[in-house]
Design a protein around this motif. Structure first.
Motif, PDB file in Angstrom:
ATOM      1  N   LEU A   1       0.821  -1.209   0.000  1.00  8.73           N
ATOM      2  CA  LEU A   1       0.000   0.000   0.000  1.00  8.73           C
ATOM      3  C   LEU A   1       0.858   1.263   0.000  1.00  8.73           C
TER       4      LEU A   1
ATOM      5  N   TYR B   1      -5.023  -5.314  10.943  1.00 10.90           N
ATOM      6  CA  TYR B   1      -5.122  -3.873  10.667  1.00 10.90           C
ATOM      7  C   TYR B   1      -3.921  -3.091  11.196  1.00 10.90           C
ATOM      8  N   GLY B   2      -3.826  -1.833  10.738  1.00 14.60           N
ATOM      9  CA  GLY B   2      -2.903  -0.900  11.369  1.00 14.60           C
ATOM     10  C   GLY B   2      -3.522  -0.464  12.692  1.00 14.60           C
TER      11      GLY B   2
ATOM     12  N   LEU C   1      -9.328   3.641   0.531  1.00 11.90           N
ATOM     13  CA  LEU C   1      -9.257   2.244   0.115  1.00 11.90           C
ATOM     14  C   LEU C   1     -10.694   1.790  -0.138  1.00 11.90           C
TER      15      LEU C   1
ATOM     16  N   GLN D   1       4.777  -0.572   3.739  1.00 18.52           N
ATOM     17  CA  GLN D   1       3.545  -0.249   4.465  1.00 18.52           C
ATOM     18  C   GLN D   1       3.393   1.260   4.652  1.00 18.52           C
TER      19      GLN D   1
ATOM     20  N   ILE E   1      -6.931   1.315  12.165  1.00 17.50           N
ATOM     21  CA  ILE E   1      -7.024   2.229  11.022  1.00 17.50           C
ATOM     22  C   ILE E   1      -7.934   1.593   9.976  1.00 17.50           C
ATOM     23  N   ILE E   2      -8.853   2.399   9.430  1.00 19.84           N
ATOM     24  CA  ILE E   2      -9.598   1.925   8.263  1.00 19.84           C
ATOM     25  C   ILE E   2      -9.068   2.666   7.039  1.00 19.84           C
ATOM     26  N   GLY E   3      -9.566   2.323   5.892  1.00 21.29           N
ATOM     27  CA  GLY E   3      -8.991   2.859   4.657  1.00 21.29           C
ATOM     28  C   GLY E   3      -9.386   4.281   4.324  1.00 21.29           C
TER      29      GLY E   3
ATOM     30  N   ASP F   1     -12.892  -0.660   1.956  1.00 29.45           N
ATOM     31  CA  ASP F   1     -13.485  -0.270   3.237  1.00 29.45           C
ATOM     32  C   ASP F   1     -14.664   0.644   2.924  1.00 29.45           C
TER      33      ASP F   1
ATOM     34  N   TYR G   1      -7.615   8.219   4.861  1.00 32.43           N
ATOM     35  CA  TYR G   1      -6.439   8.956   5.340  1.00 32.43           C
ATOM     36  C   TYR G   1      -6.464  10.384   4.789  1.00 32.43           C
TER      37      TYR G   1
ATOM     38  N   GLU H   1       1.716  -1.677  12.186  1.00 25.71           N
ATOM     39  CA  GLU H   1       0.952  -2.417  11.183  1.00 25.71           C
ATOM     40  C   GLU H   1       0.768  -3.868  11.608  1.00 25.71           C
ATOM     41  N   LYS H   2      -0.472  -4.269  11.716  1.00 27.03           N
ATOM     42  CA  LYS H   2      -0.885  -5.658  11.958  1.00 27.03           C
ATOM     43  C   LYS H   2      -0.146  -6.341  13.117  1.00 27.03           C
TER      44      LYS H   2
ATOM     45  N   THR I   1       1.433   2.542   6.817  1.00 24.94           N
ATOM     46  CA  THR I   1       1.414   2.726   8.277  1.00 24.94           C
ATOM     47  C   THR I   1       2.814   3.039   8.811  1.00 24.94           C
TER      48      THR I   1
ATOM     49  N   ARG J   1     -18.685   0.663   9.317  1.00 24.28           N
ATOM     50  CA  ARG J   1     -17.714   0.272   8.310  1.00 24.28           C
ATOM     51  C   ARG J   1     -17.924  -1.205   7.931  1.00 24.28           C
TER      52      ARG J   1
HETATM   53  C1  G1P Z   1      -4.449  -1.735   4.905  1.00 24.51           C
HETATM   54  C2  G1P Z   1      -3.519  -0.978   5.843  1.00 24.51           C
HETATM   55  C3  G1P Z   1      -3.958  -1.192   7.289  1.00 24.51           C
HETATM   56  C4  G1P Z   1      -5.406  -0.797   7.457  1.00 24.51           C
HETATM   57  C5  G1P Z   1      -6.273  -1.560   6.457  1.00 24.51           C
HETATM   58  C6  G1P Z   1      -7.704  -1.064   6.497  1.00 24.51           C
HETATM   59  O1  G1P Z   1      -4.256  -3.121   5.111  1.00 24.51           O
HETATM   60  O2  G1P Z   1      -2.207  -1.414   5.637  1.00 24.51           O
HETATM   61  O3  G1P Z   1      -3.152  -0.415   8.144  1.00 24.51           O
HETATM   62  O4  G1P Z   1      -5.823  -1.076   8.788  1.00 24.51           O
HETATM   63  O5  G1P Z   1      -5.805  -1.386   5.117  1.00 24.51           O
HETATM   64  O6  G1P Z   1      -8.533  -1.844   5.695  1.00 24.51           O
HETATM   65  P1  G1P Z   1      -4.743  -4.219   4.041  1.00 24.51           P
HETATM   66  O7  G1P Z   1      -6.213  -4.398   4.263  1.00 24.51           O
HETATM   67  O8  G1P Z   1      -4.437  -3.672   2.687  1.00 24.51           O
HETATM   68  O9  G1P Z   1      -3.970  -5.459   4.367  1.00 24.51           O
END
Ligand code: G1P
Length: 302
Positions: A112, A173-174, A132, A235, A209-211, A135, A213, A196-197, A237, A258
């Motif tokens: 990302l 998630y982040g 994103l 990342q 964190i959701i998508g 989401d 920003y 991150e995760k 994040t 969400r």
């Molecule tokens: C990404 C971000 C993550 C965030 C998430 C939200 O992760 O890296 O920090 O919490 O989107 O959907 P991914 O879903 O691409 O693994």
């Protein structure tokens, strides 16, 4: 530097493997929720927030997204000849002005953070938004609009859409490391770091964190040399985390629900929820869902 959030980045380069075979020849972002593709909801949310420039970071096999944000003259001619005004309206009336849609190619799916970095030349030196598309946030006031309004109270900061999640889910998630635990429950929460995760026993909080920003352009300097992190990916994040010392970073607990359409259950749930939010089909949907529940035996078990 202008503080108005004028530009949005939609990272749409992902392979969408969780949705195979649906995504074998169709981008995951084009999967419909009721009658609009996921990316269309993201676009509408950005429009509602006053965004003027829409930047798609694409990859291989993503051409249907380009076509979606263009005229479809043949179809429009046929619809026009048949005087199908409503269908015409849904096909193209919503297109943004010429020149306000850009596509930039992420040649390799490196994560990302790398996808967002690919938009650096189009963003330039101004704060910008990232959405994103997988989401989805069902809300009275669109999520990014809420965040733009919150941004006006803390200009020059990074703002991330956040929500409280069950502790066992932190690894997906982040996660925000909250600066002042006394304010942990407020709508705008200052972060002292991001992870991150993290595994549940390593997570600094359960605020994920959701998508969504709003970011300062300095993030590109950090992304440019960001080493791969969780999952071997570059990342976003991690780069925002590095910025928090210089640029205040806030989590914003949005109003709304969400749906994580990155997975099957969230995607199907979103379809049901968005259908029920449509007054013209709500009544029939409820009837159908009740029948589905009964037939499946779920209703009796309750
Ligand atoms: C990404 C971000 C993550 C965030 C998430 C939200 O992760 O890296 O920090 O919490 O989107 O959907 P991914 O879903 O691409 O693994």
């Amino acid at each position: 530097m202008s503080q108005k959030i004028r530009k949005v980045v939609f990272p749409v380069g992902g392979l969408g493997t969780r949705f195979l075979p649906a995504t074998k020849s169709m981008p995951k972002e084009m999967l419909p929720v009721v009658d609009k593709p996921l990316i269309h909801y993201a676009f509408e949310e950005a429009q509602a927030a006053g965004i003027e420039q829409f930047i798609f970071v694409t990859g291989r096999n993503k051409h249907p997204i380009n076509d979606h944000f263009d005229h479809a003259f043949e179809l429009q001619n046929v619809l026009s000849g048949r005087n199908k005004q409503d269908e015409l309206h849904r096909t193209s009336d919503w297109l943004p002005p010429a020149g306000s849609v850009s596509f930039v190619r992420q040649q390799e799916p490196l994560g990302l953070g790398h996808a967002v970095w690919c938009a650096r030349h189009i963003i330039g030196n101004e704060p910008f938004a990232v959405i994103l598309a997988d989401d989805m946030v069902l809300a009275d006031k669109p999520c990014l609009q809420q965040m733009v309004e919150a941004y006006a109270t803390v200009p020059g900061s990074n703002i991330l859409g956040v929500m409280d999640i069950p502790p066992q889910d932190t690894g997906s998630y982040g996660i925000i490391d909250i600066e002042n635990k006394d304010n942990a429950g407020s709508q705008l929460v200052k972060a002292k770091g991001l992870v991150e995760k993290p595994a549940p026993d390593k997570a600094p909080s359960t605020l994920s964190i959701i998508g969504r920003y709003i970011l300062q352009p300095e993030v590109f300097d950090i992304l440019g040399s960001q080493k791969p992190g969780a999952g071997g990916e570059i990342q976003l994040t991690d780069s925002i985390n590095q910025m928090t010392a210089k640029h205040s970073t806030y989590g914003y607990r949005f109003d709304g629900v969400r749906y994580d359409c990155g997975g099957l259950v969230g995607f199907v749930a979103a379809n049901v929820a968005y259908a029920l939010a449509r007054p013209e089909i709500k009544g029939r949907m409820v009837e159908e869902l009740e029948k589905v529940y009964e037939r499946s035996g779920v209703a009796q078990k309750k």
